[in-house]
Design a protein around this motif. Structure first.
Motif, PDB file in Angstrom:
ATOM      1  N   VAL A   1       0.847  -1.210   0.000  1.00  0.00           N
ATOM      2  CA  VAL A   1       0.000   0.000   0.000  1.00  0.00           C
ATOM      3  C   VAL A   1       0.879   1.256   0.000  1.00  0.00           C
ATOM      4  N   ILE A   2       1.891   1.262   0.893  1.00  0.00           N
ATOM      5  CA  ILE A   2       2.770   2.438   0.986  1.00  0.00           C
ATOM      6  C   ILE A   2       3.579   2.606  -0.300  1.00  0.00           C
TER       7      ILE A   2
ATOM      8  N   ASP B   1      11.421  14.208  -2.111  1.00  0.00           N
ATOM      9  CA  ASP B   1      12.098  14.396  -0.821  1.00  0.00           C
ATOM     10  C   ASP B   1      11.430  13.518   0.229  1.00  0.00           C
ATOM     11  N   SER B   2      12.170  12.538   0.754  1.00  0.00           N
ATOM     12  CA  SER B   2      11.571  11.556   1.670  1.00  0.00           C
ATOM     13  C   SER B   2      11.063  12.197   2.964  1.00  0.00           C
ATOM     14  N   LYS B   3      11.727  13.264   3.428  1.00  0.00           N
ATOM     15  CA  LYS B   3      11.277  13.907   4.684  1.00  0.00           C
ATOM     16  C   LYS B   3       9.902  14.546   4.511  1.00  0.00           C
ATOM     17  N   ILE B   4       9.676  15.146   3.340  1.00  0.00           N
ATOM     18  CA  ILE B   4       8.376  15.770   3.064  1.00  0.00           C
ATOM     19  C   ILE B   4       7.317  14.678   2.834  1.00  0.00           C
ATOM     20  N   LEU B   5       7.692  13.625   2.113  1.00  0.00           N
ATOM     21  CA  LEU B   5       6.745  12.521   1.864  1.00  0.00           C
ATOM     22  C   LEU B   5       6.302  11.878   3.179  1.00  0.00           C
TER      23      LEU B   5
ATOM     24  N   GLU C   1       5.685  13.217   5.856  1.00  0.00           N
ATOM     25  CA  GLU C   1       4.699  14.034   6.569  1.00  0.00           C
ATOM     26  C   GLU C   1       3.271  13.596   6.237  1.00  0.00           C
ATOM     27  N   TYR C   2       3.074  13.066   5.027  1.00  0.00           N
ATOM     28  CA  TYR C   2       1.691  12.703   4.693  1.00  0.00           C
ATOM     29  C   TYR C   2       1.515  11.275   4.179  1.00  0.00           C
ATOM     30  N   ILE C   3       2.616  10.561   3.947  1.00  0.00           N
ATOM     31  CA  ILE C   3       2.497   9.124   3.687  1.00  0.00           C
ATOM     32  C   ILE C   3       3.206   8.441   4.848  1.00  0.00           C
ATOM     33  N   THR C   4       2.405   7.958   5.789  1.00  0.00           N
ATOM     34  CA  THR C   4       2.976   7.391   7.009  1.00  0.00           C
ATOM     35  C   THR C   4       2.809   5.879   7.006  1.00  0.00           C
ATOM     36  N   GLN C   5       3.586   5.237   7.881  1.00  0.00           N
ATOM     37  CA  GLN C   5       3.505   3.775   7.952  1.00  0.00           C
ATOM     38  C   GLN C   5       2.433   3.302   8.937  1.00  0.00           C
TER      39      GLN C   5
ATOM     40  N   ASN D   1      -4.140   5.046   8.127  1.00  0.00           N
ATOM     41  CA  ASN D   1      -4.731   6.388   8.096  1.00  0.00           C
ATOM     42  C   ASN D   1      -6.224   6.332   8.422  1.00  0.00           C
ATOM     43  N   LYS D   2      -6.637   7.178   9.367  1.00  0.00           N
ATOM     44  CA  LYS D   2      -8.072   7.310   9.643  1.00  0.00           C
ATOM     45  C   LYS D   2      -8.629   8.353   8.690  1.00  0.00           C
ATOM     46  N   LEU D   3      -9.826   8.117   8.226  1.00  0.00           N
ATOM     47  CA  LEU D   3     -10.430   9.053   7.275  1.00  0.00           C
ATOM     48  C   LEU D   3     -10.909  10.289   8.016  1.00  0.00           C
ATOM     49  N   GLU D   4     -10.383  11.441   7.618  1.00  0.00           N
ATOM     50  CA  GLU D   4     -10.833  12.705   8.212  1.00  0.00           C
ATOM     51  C   GLU D   4     -11.383  13.566   7.090  1.00  0.00           C
ATOM     52  N   THR D   5     -12.694  13.704   7.076  1.00  0.00           N
ATOM     53  CA  THR D   5     -13.315  14.449   5.974  1.00  0.00           C
ATOM     54  C   THR D   5     -13.048  15.944   6.107  1.00  0.00           C
ATOM     55  N   GLY D   6     -12.912  16.568   4.965  1.00  0.00           N
ATOM     56  CA  GLY D   6     -12.727  18.032   4.945  1.00  0.00           C
ATOM     57  C   GLY D   6     -11.354  18.501   5.353  1.00  0.00           C
ATOM     58  N   LYS D   7     -10.418  17.543   5.563  1.00  0.00           N
ATOM     59  CA  LYS D   7      -9.063  17.948   5.969  1.00  0.00           C
ATOM     60  C   LYS D   7      -8.068  17.537   4.881  1.00  0.00           C
ATOM     61  N   SER D   8      -7.308  18.511   4.403  1.00  0.00           N
ATOM     62  CA  SER D   8      -6.329  18.224   3.354  1.00  0.00           C
ATOM     63  C   SER D   8      -5.178  17.414   3.932  1.00  0.00           C
ATOM     64  N   ARG D   9      -4.813  16.330   3.245  1.00  0.00           N
ATOM     65  CA  ARG D   9      -3.710  15.486   3.724  1.00  0.00           C
ATOM     66  C   ARG D   9      -2.362  16.000   3.240  1.00  0.00           C
ATOM     67  N   VAL D  10      -2.368  16.793   2.191  1.00  0.00           N
ATOM     68  CA  VAL D  10      -1.092  17.244   1.621  1.00  0.00           C
ATOM     69  C   VAL D  10      -0.593  18.469   2.385  1.00  0.00           C
ATOM     70  N   PRO D  11       0.635  18.416   2.941  1.00  0.00           N
ATOM     71  CA  PRO D  11       1.146  19.588   3.675  1.00  0.00           C
ATOM     72  C   PRO D  11       1.453  20.735   2.709  1.00  0.00           C
ATOM     73  N   PRO D  12       1.355  21.985   3.195  1.00  0.00           N
ATOM     74  CA  PRO D  12       1.603  23.124   2.311  1.00  0.00           C
ATOM     75  C   PRO D  12       3.015  23.124   1.732  1.00  0.00           C
ATOM     76  N   THR D  13       3.939  22.419   2.407  1.00  0.00           N
ATOM     77  CA  THR D  13       5.332  22.379   1.946  1.00  0.00           C
ATOM     78  C   THR D  13       5.439  21.956   0.486  1.00  0.00           C
ATOM     79  N   VAL D  14       4.574  21.018   0.062  1.00  0.00           N
ATOM     80  CA  VAL D  14       4.639  20.460  -1.290  1.00  0.00           C
ATOM     81  C   VAL D  14       4.458  21.555  -2.341  1.00  0.00           C
ATOM     82  N   THR D  15       3.607  22.534  -2.036  1.00  0.00           N
ATOM     83  CA  THR D  15       3.343  23.600  -3.007  1.00  0.00           C
ATOM     84  C   THR D  15       4.161  24.867  -2.739  1.00  0.00           C
ATOM     85  N   ASN D  16       4.976  24.858  -1.682  1.00  0.00           N
ATOM     86  CA  ASN D  16       5.823  26.016  -1.361  1.00  0.00           C
ATOM     87  C   ASN D  16       6.967  26.161  -2.357  1.00  0.00           C
TER      88      ASN D  16
END
Length: 425
Positions: A108-109, A127-131, A133-137, A140-155
């Motif tokens: 899955v990972i 970048d593995s450190k950034i990955l 942050e949002y792909i964890t081992q 994952n619990k489903l949290e609706t309405g919450k973005s999983r991608v950290p802002p760092t990716v688009t910075n």
């Protein structure tokens, strides 16, 4: 253009997992890869790029896995190979050891990572450190309405997250130089080069701006510092981490960057200078027909007396039909490794200017081999701390952060053996 699909195969060529990025190459094409590879291997014409019809396979082997990218178009091959090696690096960060079992245990990972690493055949977030942050081992619990991608990716600074805090702000700088050397049987140097890397371990709060100053010859000439007092080095083939501002370096040779958090390789360089062999080896091999062979090896440290080489291993080749070994060493210990047909002479601590001897006696069978064996070279492994062959120096490390905190930079120099070989007569 880049990759159409990426496959991870086991050692027999069976696909473990794959990701189709563009859909223009049939996934069944991978069935032709292994027969093609084996055929080329038998012919002795194996290349890193194999073609079947219009489909090209760009592949690397790592541990017991093959990583293969397929493409139809005239792809940017160096980009694809860099991506495959980066994929290995990311997977190794996640699973510690990258092998067939770690792929099977983390399907899955791996699939999620393949999804993020590349998009429509082009490398994306690598970048593995950034990955992490949002792909964890963890599940994952489903949290609706919450973005999983950290802002760092688009910075603009996609390799460093905001809001990092440390009680003690420090930077550890490792300057590591590997010496590649090939000496022929007459004692003349055929090849000598230094391959250097500067690695950083960063524990800094906020978004600091770092400036690194080296004794770079081009910089010294630009600033008028060149002279007898200032020893400088001429760096070739310099390669930087993505965080370094290349335009700034091109203009005034300033190495300026906002660093990632934690460990990373800031830069690598090469120097094709004539290096005096740091550990010189002389060997005498006497063969007494149908009975025994005697090998005498002399090792000399040709570096500064105040420096010490640690973990020295000298690999001396012996005839493949030798048996009943006996050793005598002036320092360290010797061990026969029959499966590799070598004797390994290990010396824990080897000070500069010292000379040591090893004698080895082997029995030979009464019936000698017909064919004349080629004699492999003597290989040497070592590590010398607090020492660089090239004379490269970190002149300064400036750390600027808007909160104005004081930070400590620590520097360590290490010289180690790369491909270090001395041929025997």
């Amino acid at each position: 253009m880049s990759a159409s699909a990426v496959f991870i195969l086991d050692v027999k060529g069976k696909p473990l997992i794959s990701r189709n990025y563009k859909g223009d190459v049939a996934m069944s094409e991978i069935e032709h890869f292994m027969p093609l590879l084996m055929q080329r291997e038998e012919e002795g014409a194996l290349t890193p790029l194999l073609s079947h019809g219009r489909v090209h396979f760009l592949w690397i082997k790592y541990s017991n896995l093959y990583l293969v990218a397929t493409t139809l178009k005239n792809a940017n091959a160096s980009l694809v190979y860099s991506f495959l090696y980066k994929t290995v690096e990311v997977f190794s960060e996640y699973f510690k050891e990258l092998e067939e079992e770690s792929i099977r245990d983390n399907f899955v990972i791996v699939y999620e990572l393949l999804d993020e690493l590349m998009d429509f055949g082009f490398p994306q977030t690598t970048d593995s450190k950034i990955l992490q942050e949002y792909i964890t081992q963890q599940g994952n619990k489903l949290e609706t309405g919450k973005s999983r991608v950290p802002p760092t990716v688009t910075n603009a600074v996609s390799w460093r997250s905001e809001g990092i805090k440390y009680k003690k702000n420090e930077v550890f700088i490792d300057v590591i130089e590997s010496v590649n050397l090939l000496v022929n049987a007459n004692g003349s140097v055929l090849l000598s080069e230094i391959v250097g890397t500067i690695k950083l371990k960063v524990f800094l709060s906020g978004m600091p701006e770092l400036r690194l100053g080296l004794n770079d010859r081009v910089l010294f000439e630009l600033t008028g510092l060149s002279g007898n007092k200032n020893k400088s080095v001429e760096l070739e083939d310099v390669k930087f981490h993505q965080c370094v501002r290349l335009s700034r370096f091109d203009n005034d040779r300033t190495i300026s960057f906002i660093p990632p958090d934690g460990d990373f390789e800031l830069m690598s360089y090469r120097l094709s200078t004539q290096v005096k062999p740091l550990i010189w080896i002389e060997s005498v091999i006497e063969k007494f027909s149908h009975s025994r062979v005697e090998i005498m090896v002399k090792a000399k440290g040709q570096f500064k007396k105040q420096s010490v080489a640690n973990g020295v291993e000298i690999s001396v080749p012996v005839p493949s039909d030798a048996d009943s070994p006996r050793f005598k060493t002036s320092v360290g210990s010797a061990k026969y490794v029959p499966e590799k047909n070598i004797v390994i002479w290990s010396i824990k601590s080897f000070p500069g200017g010292k000379e040591y001897l090893m004698r080895a006696h082997f029995g030979l069978p009464s019936v000698e081999k017909e064919e004349e064996e080629g004699r492999p070279p003597i290989g040497v492994k070592f590590e010398i701390p607090y020492f660089t062959v090239s004379g490269i120096q970190v002149r300064y490390m400036k750390i600027i952060e808007k909160s104005g905190y004081q930070a400590l930079p620590w520097v360590r120099y290490i010289t180690q053996s790369g491909d270090y070989q001395l041929r025997t007569s």
